[in-house]
Design a protein around this motif. Structure first.
Motif, PDB file in Angstrom:
ATOM      1  N   LYS A 387       0.774  -1.062   0.092  1.00  0.00           N
ATOM      2  CA  LYS A 387       0.080   0.000   0.021  1.00  0.00           C
ATOM      3  C   LYS A 387       0.743   1.306   0.056  1.00  0.00           C
ATOM      4  O   LYS A 387       0.386   2.254  -0.397  1.00  0.00           O
ATOM      5  CB  LYS A 387      -0.784  -0.126   1.257  1.00  0.00           C
ATOM      6  CG  LYS A 387      -0.312   0.137   2.450  1.00  0.00           C
ATOM      7  CD  LYS A 387      -1.228   0.151   3.657  1.00  0.00           C
ATOM      8  CE  LYS A 387      -0.668   0.352   4.968  1.00  0.00           C
ATOM      9  NZ  LYS A 387      -1.577   0.614   6.113  1.00  0.00           N
ATOM     10  N   LYS A 388       2.086   1.207   0.219  1.00  0.00           N
ATOM     11  CA  LYS A 388       2.935   2.068   0.503  1.00  0.00           C
ATOM     12  C   LYS A 388       2.496   3.224   1.558  1.00  0.00           C
ATOM     13  O   LYS A 388       1.892   2.922   2.552  1.00  0.00           O
ATOM     14  CB  LYS A 388       3.247   2.751  -0.651  1.00  0.00           C
ATOM     15  CG  LYS A 388       3.784   1.944  -1.825  1.00  0.00           C
ATOM     16  CD  LYS A 388       4.051   2.433  -3.200  1.00  0.00           C
ATOM     17  CE  LYS A 388       4.448   1.451  -4.049  1.00  0.00           C
ATOM     18  NZ  LYS A 388       4.733   1.741  -5.718  1.00  0.00           N
ATOM     19  N   ALA A 389       2.411   4.502   1.031  1.00  0.00           N
ATOM     20  CA  ALA A 389       2.030   5.674   2.160  1.00  0.00           C
ATOM     21  C   ALA A 389       0.475   5.822   2.182  1.00  0.00           C
ATOM     22  O   ALA A 389       0.042   6.376   2.926  1.00  0.00           O
ATOM     23  CB  ALA A 389       2.604   6.929   1.816  1.00  0.00           C
ATOM     24  N   GLN A 390      -0.173   5.107   1.115  1.00  0.00           N
ATOM     25  CA  GLN A 390      -1.409   5.479   0.927  1.00  0.00           C
ATOM     26  C   GLN A 390      -2.413   4.405   1.810  1.00  0.00           C
ATOM     27  O   GLN A 390      -1.963   3.534   2.272  1.00  0.00           O
ATOM     28  CB  GLN A 390      -1.933   5.611  -0.434  1.00  0.00           C
ATOM     29  CG  GLN A 390      -1.822   4.130  -1.130  1.00  0.00           C
ATOM     30  CD  GLN A 390      -2.235   4.160  -2.703  1.00  0.00           C
ATOM     31  OE1 GLN A 390      -2.568   4.968  -3.242  1.00  0.00           O
ATOM     32  NE2 GLN A 390      -1.557   2.865  -3.348  1.00  0.00           N
ATOM     33  N   SER A 391      -3.757   4.730   1.992  1.00  0.00           N
ATOM     34  CA  SER A 391      -4.621   3.996   2.608  1.00  0.00           C
ATOM     35  C   SER A 391      -4.923   2.739   1.781  1.00  0.00           C
ATOM     36  O   SER A 391      -4.644   2.665   0.312  1.00  0.00           O
ATOM     37  CB  SER A 391      -6.000   4.578   2.770  1.00  0.00           C
ATOM     38  OG  SER A 391      -6.963   3.526   3.307  1.00  0.00           O
ATOM     39  N   PHE A 394      -7.267   2.618  -1.411  1.00  0.00           N
ATOM     40  CA  PHE A 394      -6.957   3.278  -2.857  1.00  0.00           C
ATOM     41  C   PHE A 394      -5.960   2.429  -3.510  1.00  0.00           C
ATOM     42  O   PHE A 394      -5.980   2.829  -4.889  1.00  0.00           O
ATOM     43  CB  PHE A 394      -6.077   4.667  -2.234  1.00  0.00           C
ATOM     44  CG  PHE A 394      -6.721   5.711  -1.839  1.00  0.00           C
ATOM     45  CD1 PHE A 394      -7.822   6.443  -2.458  1.00  0.00           C
ATOM     46  CD2 PHE A 394      -6.869   5.875  -0.407  1.00  0.00           C
ATOM     47  CE1 PHE A 394      -8.523   7.412  -1.914  1.00  0.00           C
ATOM     48  CE2 PHE A 394      -7.535   6.847   0.089  1.00  0.00           C
ATOM     49  CZ  PHE A 394      -8.661   7.510  -0.627  1.00  0.00           C
ATOM     50  N   VAL A 397      -8.100   1.971  -7.135  1.00  0.00           N
ATOM     51  CA  VAL A 397      -8.519   3.220  -7.943  1.00  0.00           C
ATOM     52  C   VAL A 397      -8.742   2.652  -9.147  1.00  0.00           C
ATOM     53  O   VAL A 397      -9.602   3.344  -9.861  1.00  0.00           O
ATOM     54  CB  VAL A 397      -7.729   4.231  -7.603  1.00  0.00           C
ATOM     55  CG1 VAL A 397      -6.075   3.785  -8.391  1.00  0.00           C
ATOM     56  CG2 VAL A 397      -7.852   5.399  -8.263  1.00  0.00           C
ATOM     57  N   LYS A 530     -11.560   4.005   9.441  1.00  0.00           N
ATOM     58  CA  LYS A 530     -10.276   4.033   9.360  1.00  0.00           C
ATOM     59  C   LYS A 530      -9.507   3.512  10.755  1.00  0.00           C
ATOM     60  O   LYS A 530      -8.349   3.878  11.046  1.00  0.00           O
ATOM     61  CB  LYS A 530      -9.966   5.466   9.421  1.00  0.00           C
ATOM     62  CG  LYS A 530     -10.591   6.009   8.061  1.00  0.00           C
ATOM     63  CD  LYS A 530     -10.001   5.548   6.562  1.00  0.00           C
ATOM     64  CE  LYS A 530     -10.572   6.180   5.573  1.00  0.00           C
ATOM     65  NZ  LYS A 530     -10.475   5.537   4.284  1.00  0.00           N
TER      66      LYS A 530
END
Length: 547
Positions: A387-391, A394, A397, A530
């Motif tokens: 996911k890296k830095a994103q939620s 996403f 997408v 979240k």
């Protein structure tokens, strides 16, 4: 392979240091792929659990069959296991729940074939069977007034179209010889007691029976099943009782021997499995957790029972008619309340189907096994890695799933709809599989949101989701429901809520409790948007074994 799990409450053994005799209740749950049983005490604490797989046949597309003899044998296996090591004379009651499948027996209660092959061992048309498509279309074209109580459109998964299919396709081998058509929960209570009375839950929710008016002769005559009217509904039920009512003299000597229980143990009128789950969670005590539903009426809660399929159970003090959502059904789950039931025909089964059909599935299996993880625990951790830095949400997408691979049950009520995946690439690696899995889970959660929006537009006011069933043990599934609906999700401290619901029936039949009104049970965790915490162990299949 069967499984037995023993549990203790409060850090103590269920066999040691007892000062007073305890009362026990047995709950038996028949799901799509297995039978499960639990031993529950008078506080609602689950003390022992066992499960046993059951057979399924798919002789042709959309035909799904089981054997009532195989199902009953599995009930006997798991019940004997959960009562090992206790004084069976302390067992006060027994309750059954099951999928709303159709069981066919002849006048001597022997199985009859529900298939072209003439195999009488396969005498159960499963709930997810879609063979009666043309029959249900003709039934819906009548626009009979009973249809207003099933969201305006009858589902192919209900019993009337299946019965009509049998009459039109298996007249000589099945229909003319039939003496009894049971909903599977009612078959189990008959098998245990010899009493042919039907559950109000089964007949109201799946057979067009009215809790207030009874059977509607004109409906059966209009659709070509006037046989039942002429027979005074003897084959499908002319004695109807509320769930939890004690049946006859309890367990017959034969059934008691097969189940490993004493003769005469009270047996309750049954529930459909999803309704047992709803009963087990919808009344949970949420005080002290800061939830929006604290202090709100129980009608603000939506019980979501999620396994092979998902059912969305909302109750109201007055009848609410929701287009495309089943009901309103009076006293079908909680006495004195009207029930609306939304649903998604396949959820856990859909996740398994897409994950297992992906080219990277063998790699997933190998890596999950190497880590001693289930495939879904591995996928969830893999999603966190990519996911890296994103939620996590996403990651999809550019990839979207339309989940109606087995038609849409609610709120579109269109069995002809098909599934779709858009945004596919040529890549077939493990990352792609993980993202497809995520998109499928999200699609199911959006389906839940779609159902909630339809229910609220019709007059429901829902603030909190109460989840149970196999998929509720998957943190990603629960988190996506919290994120996509924008609602808090509550999980009961007792994760086997369907079995607790079945045991509640037995407790009511025993006379120890006067009503099947939901017990209080503190939630072990809540899922806010979240955020998640304190989540139970995952299953090897997406859906577990609860429907």
């Amino acid at each position: 392979m069967s499984c037995l799990r023993l549990l203790t409450a409060g850090g103590g053994s269920m066999m040691s240091g007892e000062q007073e005799p305890r009362s026990y209740y047995v709950g038996v749950d028949v799901g799509t792929g297995s039978v499960r049983a639990a031993l529950v005490d008078q506080r609602g604490v689950l003390l022992a659990f066992a499960d046993q797989p059951i057979k399924k046949w798919e002789p042709q597309f959309n035909h799904h069959e089981q054997s009532s003899a195989d199902i009953w044998a599995a009930c006997c296996v798991v019940t004997k296991k959960v009562v090992q090591g206790i004084d069976v004379n302390q067992i006060r009651g027994l309750g059954f729940d099951a999928t709303c499948s159709l069981v066919v027996l002849d006048k001597q209660f022997r199985p009859l074939p529900v298939n072209q092959e003439g195999d009488s061992h396969r005498n159960v048309i499963m709930w997810l069977d879609h063979r009666a498509i043309s029959q249900v279309q003709r039934i819906n074209e009548t626009k009979h007034s009973v249809l207003q109580y099933v969201g305006g459109v009858m589902s192919v998964e209900m019993q009337a179209p299946k019965l009509l299919w049998l009459k039109e396709n298996l007249r000589e081998t099945c229909w003319d010889k039939a003496g009894h058509f049971f909903d599977l929960p009612d078959f189990l209570s008959w098998k245990a007691t010899g009493v042919t009375a039907r559950s109000l839950c089964s007949l109201v929710c799946k057979w067009t029976y009215s809790a207030e008016k009874g059977w509607d002769d004109s409906f059966w005559e209009m659709i070509g099943l006037e046989d039942f009217v002429a027979d005074n509904y003897n084959k499908i039920g002319n004695q109807v009782l509320p769930p939890g009512t004690s049946l006859g003299s309890g367990l017959t000597p034969e059934a008691a021997k097969e189940l490993g229980l004493p003769t005469g143990v009270p047996v309750a009128v049954s529930l459909i499995d999803a309704h047992a789950g709803g009963l087990g969670v919808i009344g949970a005590d949420v005080r002290g957790h800061g939830l929006v539903c604290e202090g709100q009426p129980v009608t603000s809660r939506l019980a979501v029972i999620c396994g092979t399929s998902s059912c969305h159970m909302g109750i109201s003090t007055d009848p609410i008619f929701v287009p495309g959502v089943w009901g309103p059904y009076f006293s079908a789950m909680v006495p004195g309340f009207w029930l609306n039931e939304g649903g998604q025909s396949v959820t856990g089964k859909l996740i398994d189907h897409l994950v297992q059909g992906h080219p990277a599935f063998p790699e997933l299996q190998a890596k999950a096994t190497a880590r001693c993880q289930s495939i879904y625990a591995y996928l969830n951790s893999h999603l966190d890695l990519i996911k890296k830095a994103q939620s996590v949400g996403f990651l999809t997408v550019d990839l979207h799933v339309w989940p109606d691979f087995h038609g849409n049950r609610s709120p579109l009520a269109d069995l002809t709809l098909k599934g779709m995946v858009t945004g596919l690439k040529l890549s077939q690696d493990l990352d792609d599989l993980a993202i497809l899995y995520l998109a499928t889970v999200q699609a199911i959660a959006f389906g839940t949101r779609f159902i909630i929006e339809a229910m609220e537009a019709a007059g429901h006011s829902i603030s909190t989701l109460f989840l149970c069933g196999g998929l509720s043990k998957n943190p990603l599934f629960v988190q996506m429901h919290a994120d996509i609906t924008g609602m808090s999700v509550v999980l009961s401290q007792e994760v086997e809520s369907v079995l607790v619901g079945a045991a509640i029936l037995g407790a009511c039949a025993s006379g120890d409790f006067t009503s099947v009104q939901p017990p209080s049970s503190s939630p072990t965790s809540t899922f806010q948007k979240k955020q998640w915490r304190n989540y139970p162990k995952q299953q090897n299949s997406a859906q577990g074994d609860s429907d």
